[in-house]
Design an enzyme around this catalytic site. Structure first.
Site, mmCIF file in Angstrom:
data_model
loop_
_atom_site.group_PDB
_atom_site.id
_atom_site.type_symbol
_atom_site.label_atom_id
_atom_site.label_comp_id
_atom_site.label_asym_id
_atom_site.label_seq_id
_atom_site.Cartn_x
_atom_site.Cartn_y
_atom_site.Cartn_z
ATOM 1 C CG ASP A 84 75.696 14.409 32.562
ATOM 2 O OD1 ASP A 84 76.379 14.530 31.528
ATOM 3 O OD2 ASP A 84 76.169 14.028 33.653
ATOM 4 C CB THR A 103 86.008 13.560 33.780
ATOM 5 O OG1 THR A 103 86.825 14.647 33.298
ATOM 6 C CG2 THR A 103 84.590 14.047 33.978
ATOM 7 C CB THR A 159 83.352 8.691 34.531
ATOM 8 O OG1 THR A 159 82.162 9.273 35.073
ATOM 9 C CG2 THR A 159 84.343 9.789 34.190
ATOM 10 C CE LYS A 163 75.717 19.999 28.301
ATOM 11 N NZ LYS A 163 75.315 19.246 29.493
ATOM 12 N N GLY A 164 73.233 17.226 24.158
ATOM 13 C CA GLY A 164 73.582 16.571 22.894
ATOM 14 C C GLY A 164 72.349 16.362 22.035
ATOM 15 C CD GLN A 221 82.003 20.608 30.976
ATOM 16 O OE1 GLN A 221 82.423 21.650 30.510
ATOM 17 N NE2 GLN A 221 82.247 19.454 30.403
ATOM 18 N N GLY A 279 80.129 14.376 27.888
ATOM 19 C CA GLY A 279 79.630 13.172 27.213
ATOM 20 C C GLY A 279 78.249 13.521 26.712
ATOM 21 C CG HIS A 280 77.472 16.607 24.794
ATOM 22 N ND1 HIS A 280 77.718 17.833 24.251
ATOM 23 C CD2 HIS A 280 77.685 16.747 26.124
ATOM 24 C CE1 HIS A 280 78.076 18.685 25.214
ATOM 25 N NE2 HIS A 280 78.074 18.033 26.350
HETATM 26 P P1 GDP Z 1 74.396 15.988 27.892
HETATM 27 O O1 GDP Z 1 75.745 15.809 28.498
HETATM 28 O O2 GDP Z 1 73.702 17.199 28.400
HETATM 29 O O3 GDP Z 1 74.403 15.919 26.386
HETATM 30 O O4 GDP Z 1 73.519 14.756 28.397
HETATM 31 P P2 GDP Z 1 73.984 13.206 28.452
HETATM 32 O O5 GDP Z 1 74.017 12.665 27.082
HETATM 33 O O6 GDP Z 1 75.210 13.055 29.295
HETATM 34 O O7 GDP Z 1 72.819 12.592 29.318
HETATM 35 C C1 GDP Z 1 71.479 12.680 28.928
HETATM 36 C C2 GDP Z 1 70.928 11.265 28.776
HETATM 37 O O8 GDP Z 1 69.527 11.311 28.721
HETATM 38 C C3 GDP Z 1 71.366 10.565 27.512
HETATM 39 O O9 GDP Z 1 71.460 9.191 27.753
HETATM 40 C C4 GDP Z 1 70.223 10.857 26.544
HETATM 41 O O10 GDP Z 1 70.096 9.879 25.521
HETATM 42 C C5 GDP Z 1 69.057 10.805 27.478
HETATM 43 N N1 GDP Z 1 67.908 11.665 27.134
HETATM 44 C C6 GDP Z 1 67.905 12.907 26.567
HETATM 45 N N2 GDP Z 1 66.647 13.387 26.525
HETATM 46 C C7 GDP Z 1 65.847 12.428 27.065
HETATM 47 C C8 GDP Z 1 64.452 12.352 27.347
HETATM 48 O O11 GDP Z 1 63.682 13.268 27.097
HETATM 49 N N3 GDP Z 1 64.014 11.209 27.952
HETATM 50 C C9 GDP Z 1 64.835 10.181 28.280
HETATM 51 N N4 GDP Z 1 64.317 9.110 28.872
HETATM 52 N N5 GDP Z 1 66.153 10.220 28.031
HETATM 53 C C10 GDP Z 1 66.657 11.338 27.453
HETATM 54 P P1 IMO Z 2 78.391 17.241 30.043
HETATM 55 O O1 IMO Z 2 78.827 18.182 28.955
HETATM 56 C C1 IMO Z 2 78.354 16.297 34.293
HETATM 57 C C2 IMO Z 2 81.943 17.347 36.591
HETATM 58 C C3 IMO Z 2 82.803 16.204 37.107
HETATM 59 C C4 IMO Z 2 83.337 16.840 38.380
HETATM 60 C C5 IMO Z 2 83.558 18.295 37.953
HETATM 61 C C6 IMO Z 2 85.004 18.615 37.550
HETATM 62 O O2 IMO Z 2 78.286 15.833 29.596
HETATM 63 O O3 IMO Z 2 77.169 17.758 30.708
HETATM 64 P P2 IMO Z 2 86.470 18.056 35.416
HETATM 65 O O4 IMO Z 2 86.899 16.742 34.828
HETATM 66 O O5 IMO Z 2 85.693 18.921 34.485
HETATM 67 O O6 IMO Z 2 87.621 18.803 36.044
HETATM 68 O O7 IMO Z 2 85.497 17.655 36.636
HETATM 69 O O8 IMO Z 2 82.703 18.518 36.849
HETATM 70 N N1 IMO Z 2 81.694 17.306 35.127
HETATM 71 C C7 IMO Z 2 80.526 16.967 34.584
HETATM 72 N N2 IMO Z 2 79.384 16.534 35.142
HETATM 73 N N3 IMO Z 2 78.419 16.486 32.954
HETATM 74 C C8 IMO Z 2 79.557 16.941 32.390
HETATM 75 O O9 IMO Z 2 79.620 17.263 31.069
HETATM 76 C C9 IMO Z 2 80.687 17.165 33.200
HETATM 77 N N4 IMO Z 2 81.953 17.581 32.949
HETATM 78 C C10 IMO Z 2 82.559 17.680 34.142
HETATM 79 O O10 IMO Z 2 82.016 15.057 37.393
HETATM 80 O O11 IMO Z 2 82.339 16.852 39.372
HETATM 81 MG MG MG Z 3 76.834 14.381 29.562
#
Ligand code: GDP
Ligand code: IMO
Ligand code: MG
Length: 425
Positions: free
Chosen positions: A13, A130, A301, A16-17, A224, A40-41
């Protein structure tokens, strides 16, 4: 742009997305190489938010080819639902531009059921997965009883493989007090999906090779983060795949010497979802501040993410494992308003100072972070378009991170939107 891997440096999180969506402009092919719909990207384009779990984050850019590599575990039901959502939004998600590797493993209903049953049965020691069936699907891959995408095209083979897999799964369901599954039930789930998905199942290594040999850049999208890696992460609180950059080649199906650049995505503080050690975790007002300012709730989640200070020790380890050529520093704007910021530069364990995380299980739970404190800033930075526009203390924070890691912050993100990004290289 050269062939570039984008992956997470922390516990997922990191944003990356957003970074993949941004860098897609300079690539022709975008490939996911591991993980599944545990990811979840989030993409925010013109104020509209889209969360992708399985389909590469390059899909919004027309004319680009998106691939799901052999290293991914694919839930066909989730894949088709994600396509429906994209098509509703007017995005072209046809097999001409979206491809699944024939060797990708398939998440079956019994994987999901086993994942949830195991977690429910645990009192202490829950991983906090998850619940998407990720671990059980990778287990079947390693046990050599997995079902691969190309098996979905051969009904006889598929039935035989499901029958073989259920022998063991039903014994396990008995152990966890779950109802057994029969072949017909699983086939009734699979067959309608097979019909719809078959055109998408293609030769992904050939697509990548064609692009590379024609000088068309390929972008590898990690899921991840480094510290959720099955080998190098905080085992057993990890996911079930190799998340490190080195897996990009194996999980996509190309030679490792074709990877030219590695961009690790680093959140300006640290978060984690699920269980496991987290040395710089903040269970106080500052932790709540980060959750609120950063909207730190899971994109898959919906769980509240645990938040804490930036941890250079885990990032140093990420540097050693991934060899970043640059970092994308995200969510810097979330820190605005904090009077002081802490950066963890080392740990103490049993009277010793550590620059890298200890590798013994549970030792990370016992470390004490060593912090340095730097001044914060109060100015809104969400509209900054160049590094000079950032307040001096904010620039100093970025410079200190670069100095500690020895890698340039070539991208600095100051908001969720595509345009809220400062590209420095
Ligand atoms: P990923 O799994 O690495 O793609 O990240 P997620 O999408 O799960 O979580 C990142 C969250 O931060 C998302 O809600 C993005 O829209 C948000 N985000 C990404 N870059 C920034 C930033 O520079 N500032 C803020 N406030 N939010 C950001
Ligand atoms: P993105 O790509 C954050 C965590 C789960 C749990 C552990 C194992 O959005 O960054 P799993 O379902 O993979 O067997 O769960 O890994 N986890 C993540 N945490 N971002 C993710 O993906 C994750 N994918 C799995 O919360 O602790
Ligand atoms: Mg994510």
């Amino acid at each position: 742009m050269s062939n570039t891997v984008v992956m997470g440096a922390q516990w997922g999180d990191e944003g990356k997305g957003k970074i993949v969506d941004l860098l897609t402009e300079r690539a022709d092919v975008i490939v996911r190489f591991q993980g599944g719909n545990n990811a979840g990207h989030t993409l925010v384009v013109q104020g509209r938010k889209l969360i992708l779990h399985l389909i590469p984050s390059g899909i919004l850019h027309s004319g680009k080819i998106c691939c799901i590599g052999n290293g991914v575990v694919l839930d066909p039901e989730v894949f088709l639902k994600e396509i429906d959502t994209l098509v509703e939004k007017g995005v072209d998600a046809s097999p001409e531009r979206l491809k699944i590797a024939k060797r990708a493993h398939v998440i079956m209903p019994y994987h999901r059921r086993l994942d949830v049953a195991r977690e429910t049965a645990k009192d202490a020691g829950k991983i906090g997965t998850t619940g998407r069936g990720i671990g059980p699907c990778y287990e079947d891959k390693a046990s050599r009883i997995g079902i691969r995408a190309s098996d979905l095209l051969d009904e006889k083979l598929l039935r035989a493989k499901i029958e073989a897999a259920l022998l063991e799964k039903n014994a396990l369901f008995g152990l966890y007090g779950q109802p057994v599954m029969c072949v017909e039930e699983v086939m009734a789930w699979a067959l309608p999906l097979c019909g719809r998905i078959k055109e998408y199942i293609q030769d992904v290594p050939a697509v990548i090779e064609n692009a590379m040999s024609g000088g068309r850049p390929v972008l590898f999208e990690g899921a991840q983060g480094t510290h959720l890696d099955i080998d190098h992460g905080t085992y057993p609180f990890v996911t079930s795949s190799n998340t490190v950059a080195g897996n990009a080649a194996a999980g996509a199906g190309c030679a490792p010497n074709k990877l030219d650049a590695i961009v690790t995505v680093v959140k300006a503080y640290t978060t984690r979802v699920g269980s496991g050690p987290f040395p710089t975790e903040l269970s106080d007002k500052t932790g709540d501040f980060l959750v609120e300012q950063g909207a730190e709730f899971g994109a898959t989640t919906g769980r509240r993410r645990r938040c804490g200070w930036l941890d250079i020790v885990i990032l140093r380890e990420s540097g050693r494992l991934n060899g970043p050529t640059g970092i994308a520093l995200t969510k810097l704007d979330v820190l605005t308003g904090l009077e002081e910021l802490k950066i963890c530069t080392a740990y103490e364990l049993d009277g010793k100072r550590l620059d890298y995380p200890p590798q013994e299980q549970d030792a990370l739970c016992r470390v004490t972070p060593v912090y340095e404190t730097v001044p914060g800033w109060t100015e809104d930075i969400t509209a900054a378009t160049s590094f000079d526009q950032l307040p001096a203390n904010c620039r100093a924070y970025v410079a200190r991170i670069e100095e500690l890691l020895g890698v340039p912050a070539s991208i600095v993100s100051v908001g969720p939107g595509r345009e809220q990004t400062i590209i420095r290289a």
